[in-house]
Motif scaffolding. Structure first.
Motif, mmCIF file in Angstrom:
data_model
loop_
_atom_site.group_PDB
_atom_site.id
_atom_site.type_symbol
_atom_site.label_atom_id
_atom_site.label_comp_id
_atom_site.label_asym_id
_atom_site.label_seq_id
_atom_site.Cartn_x
_atom_site.Cartn_y
_atom_site.Cartn_z
ATOM 1 N N UNK A 96 -50.779 -25.559 92.350
ATOM 2 C CA UNK A 96 -51.356 -24.747 92.341
ATOM 3 C C UNK A 96 -52.373 -24.326 91.622
ATOM 4 N N UNK A 97 -52.083 -24.447 90.520
ATOM 5 C CA UNK A 97 -53.389 -24.349 89.887
ATOM 6 C C UNK A 97 -54.952 -25.412 90.204
ATOM 7 N N UNK A 98 -54.334 -26.637 90.633
ATOM 8 C CA UNK A 98 -55.394 -27.513 91.201
ATOM 9 C C UNK A 98 -55.921 -27.000 92.038
ATOM 10 N N UNK A 99 -55.162 -26.811 93.415
ATOM 11 C CA UNK A 99 -55.753 -25.462 94.170
ATOM 12 C C UNK A 99 -56.693 -24.645 94.118
ATOM 13 N N UNK A 100 -56.302 -23.979 92.980
ATOM 14 C CA UNK A 100 -57.202 -22.614 92.674
ATOM 15 C C UNK A 100 -58.727 -23.421 92.035
ATOM 16 N N UNK A 101 -58.653 -24.773 92.259
ATOM 17 C CA UNK A 101 -60.110 -25.019 91.495
ATOM 18 C C UNK A 101 -60.853 -24.912 93.025
ATOM 19 N N UNK A 102 -60.005 -25.589 93.563
ATOM 20 C CA UNK A 102 -61.007 -25.471 95.740
ATOM 21 C C UNK A 102 -60.878 -24.588 95.320
ATOM 22 N N UNK A 103 -60.946 -23.192 95.609
ATOM 23 C CA UNK A 103 -60.253 -21.997 96.336
ATOM 24 C C UNK A 103 -61.248 -21.026 95.414
ATOM 25 N N UNK A 104 -61.691 -21.464 94.185
ATOM 26 C CA UNK A 104 -62.879 -21.127 93.783
ATOM 27 C C UNK A 104 -63.977 -21.501 93.957
ATOM 28 N N UNK A 105 -64.266 -22.984 94.492
ATOM 29 C CA UNK A 105 -65.320 -22.905 95.077
ATOM 30 C C UNK A 105 -65.892 -22.696 96.324
ATOM 31 N N UNK A 106 -64.363 -22.817 97.413
ATOM 32 C CA UNK A 106 -64.428 -22.105 98.860
ATOM 33 C C UNK A 106 -64.189 -20.649 98.953
ATOM 34 N N UNK A 107 -64.235 -19.572 98.090
ATOM 35 C CA UNK A 107 -63.806 -18.555 98.489
ATOM 36 C C UNK A 107 -64.395 -17.349 97.685
ATOM 37 N N UNK A 108 -65.388 -17.963 96.700
ATOM 38 C CA UNK A 108 -66.507 -17.086 96.411
ATOM 39 C C UNK A 108 -67.756 -17.352 96.071
ATOM 40 N N UNK A 109 -67.972 -16.786 97.340
ATOM 41 C CA UNK A 109 -69.360 -16.939 97.266
ATOM 42 C C UNK A 109 -70.744 -15.933 97.290
ATOM 43 N N UNK A 110 -71.890 -15.711 97.445
ATOM 44 C CA UNK A 110 -72.785 -15.469 97.874
ATOM 45 C C UNK A 110 -73.047 -15.284 98.265
ATOM 46 N N UNK A 111 -73.834 -13.761 99.180
ATOM 47 C CA UNK A 111 -74.121 -13.308 101.143
ATOM 48 C C UNK A 111 -75.016 -12.358 100.146
ATOM 49 N N UNK A 112 -75.873 -11.632 100.852
ATOM 50 C CA UNK A 112 -76.927 -10.975 101.173
ATOM 51 C C UNK A 112 -76.293 -9.481 101.825
ATOM 52 N N UNK A 113 -76.236 -8.181 100.708
ATOM 53 C CA UNK A 113 -76.020 -7.011 101.345
ATOM 54 C C UNK A 113 -76.442 -5.578 100.741
#
Length: 496
Positions: A96-113
């Motif tokens: 899960x700790x290893x998966x967390x690094x991939x989650x950070x790159x995939x699910x923290x994103x920049x959008x225009x609002x």
């Protein structure tokens, strides 16, 4: 701005790089807490097992809390999980700790609002009339371009089209109702009329005036294009205003454009619309515009803007309305493009798209699971402590030396090798390992020795079968003599 929940996800205006760094730090803190708490848990579990009746516990239970890779390596070599059943939790939390690094790159994103930006300079339409004489705002001047581009930018960004209080070249502009005085609106007006492609633009305009499809002002405006090979119309826009120049009352505009061409029947269909301004706070703006001269000058520009192919009438209606909005903004703003807000204006912001960092639910799910693991491990450790709390101190003191991590294993090893229970963790830097007896063997050296005499030395067992072995002094294979007690001893392996 902190975290804000909009019903689907959390978002913040902090940069995504900073949010990722914070998330990475939180993951690291949680995994570190799991390692520390897990090591303590295993140690307290082992003490409990010995104090509550177990004579022996499996050697794989005497483990620190390992990383995922070390746990897998341990299992591969011994075919036992480190820590017993808690080894499964080691593998899970490590994954899960290893998966967390991939989650950070995939699910923290920049959008225009949608948000608000600060206005510096541009076209400014004041709330009251500047009082100058009626003008013709040039269609080719920068103010006209800014007014038109601001509307197109706002529409593309999901904002409103209209007559804006302020306009600039900000590509993130997204107008809200607070940014607009109102807008021009164009609606279909009377049925479409059909003409031959060989009919001239002047004849079509004359007929439209007679049919009351466009206003019968002395000056009407037509922008046209012809097919160079057939000399037939292939585009036409005619528009006119409801009042002569110089009037201060509201005026409307009628416009008719070539909606369809049928080259089989040689016919052109003219679609007519009626346009009016809905901006009750600035009715004076229309009185600043010499409307007929302005429509005459803007005719070519408006015709060019409707040349984008579309079969939807609303598209052309929006283009004409946007053009009229641009005329009003240019004129009311005095054709100036570097204006700043008046000093009495307190709100210097406008609607725009701002970079926003979205934090999606998988991030919080992973952090929640890791936090739950820490809490449960801490509670389990506390339970083991409480279960042995009432036991006599001298019994508990006997199991305090159970190896639980690398340091305690080194201390236990040195105590066993040198038969000295006084060796402590602070003594470890004094012990060394290397060649003994002029390179005859490798082993441990006790502190304070510069040679091989007078100090107890032990060689490293060379057998790779560590499980189930015990270490006993054996004869020197070269001299055949028993090593003297208190001097040098060679340690060999003897399978139990």
């Amino acid at each position: 701005m902190g975290l804000i929940w909009n019903g689907y996800y959390y978002f913040t205006t902090y940069k995504s790089a900073d949010v990722r760094n914070v998330a990475t730090a939180i993951f690291w803190i949680l995994t570190t807490l799991i390692t520390l708490t897990g090591t303590l848990l295993l140690n307290r579990r082992n003490r409990y097992m010995l104090l509550r009746g177990k004579d022996f516990i499996p050697i794989n239970h005497l483990s620190t809390w390992m990383s995922q890779w070390n746990a897998v390596t341990y299992w591969w070599q011994t075919k036992r999980l480190p820590g017993g059943r808690y080894g499964i939790l080691m593998l899970f939390t490590g994954a899960l700790a290893l998966l967390g690094q991939f989650l950070i790159g995939r699910y923290i994103i920049t959008v225009q609002q949608p948000g608000y930006c600060n206005f510096t300079s541009g076209v400014v339409v004041p709330p009251t009339s500047p009082g100058f004489n009626p003008i013709v705002p040039p269609a080719q001047w920068p103010a006209a371009a800014i007014a038109w581009n601001a509307q197109q930018t706002s529409i593309l960004n999901g904002g409103l089209q209209g007559i804006y209080k302020i306009a600039s070249l900000d590509t993130n502009f997204s107008a809200t109702e607070l940014d607009s005085y109102g807008s021009w609106y164009c609606d279909p007006f009377l049925p479409d009329r059909t003409y031959s492609l060989n009919t001239t633009a002047v004849s079509i305009a004359t007929d439209l005036v007679k049919a009351n499809s466009i206003f019968p002002n002395p000056i009407y405006n037509n922008s046209q294009s012809y097919d160079l090979t057939t000399n037939r119309l292939d585009g036409l826009l005619i528009w006119s205003a409801s009042t002569p120049d110089g009037r201060t009352q509201l005026w409307n505009v009628t416009a008719s454009y070539a909606a369809t061409f049928n080259y089989t029947t040689d016919q052109i269909t003219m679609h007519t619309m009626n346009c009016s301004m809905t901006a009750p706070d600035i009715p004076w703006a229309l009185g600043l515009i010499r409307v007929n001269d302005t429509l005459d000058q803007w005719g070519e520009k408006a015709y060019g803007l409707i040349q984008s192919p579309s079969t939807v009438a609303a598209y052309y209606e929006d283009v004409i309305a946007g053009t009229l909005n641009s005329i009003v903004m240019s004129a009311a703003g005095g054709n100036q493009v570097l204006e700043s807000l008046p000093s009495n204006e307190t709100d210097g912001t406008y609607g725009c798209l701002v970079p926003t960092t979205l934090i999606l639910s998988p991030i919080f799910a992973a952090l929640g699971v890791l936090t739950l693991v820490v809490v449960l491990m801490a509670l389990t450790t506390l339970i083991f402590i409480l279960l042995t709390w009432s036991l006599p101190p001298h019994r508990k003191a006997k199991v305090e030396a159970i190896p639980a991590d690398l340091v305690s294993w080194q201390v236990a090893g040195m105590r066993d090798v040198f038969r000295d229970e006084k060796i402590a963790a602070g003594d470890m830097p004094s012990y060394t390992f290397g060649w003994l007896r002029d390179g005859e063997m490798v082993g441990y050296r006790k502190p304070g020795s510069d040679d091989d005499h007078g100090y107890r030395k032990h060689s490293l067992p060379l057998s790779s079968k560590l499980g189930g072995s015990t270490y006993t002094p054996v004869l020197n294979p070269e001299s055949g003599t028993q090593q003297e007690k208190g001097r040098t001893a060679i340690i060999g392996t003897q399978q139990v």
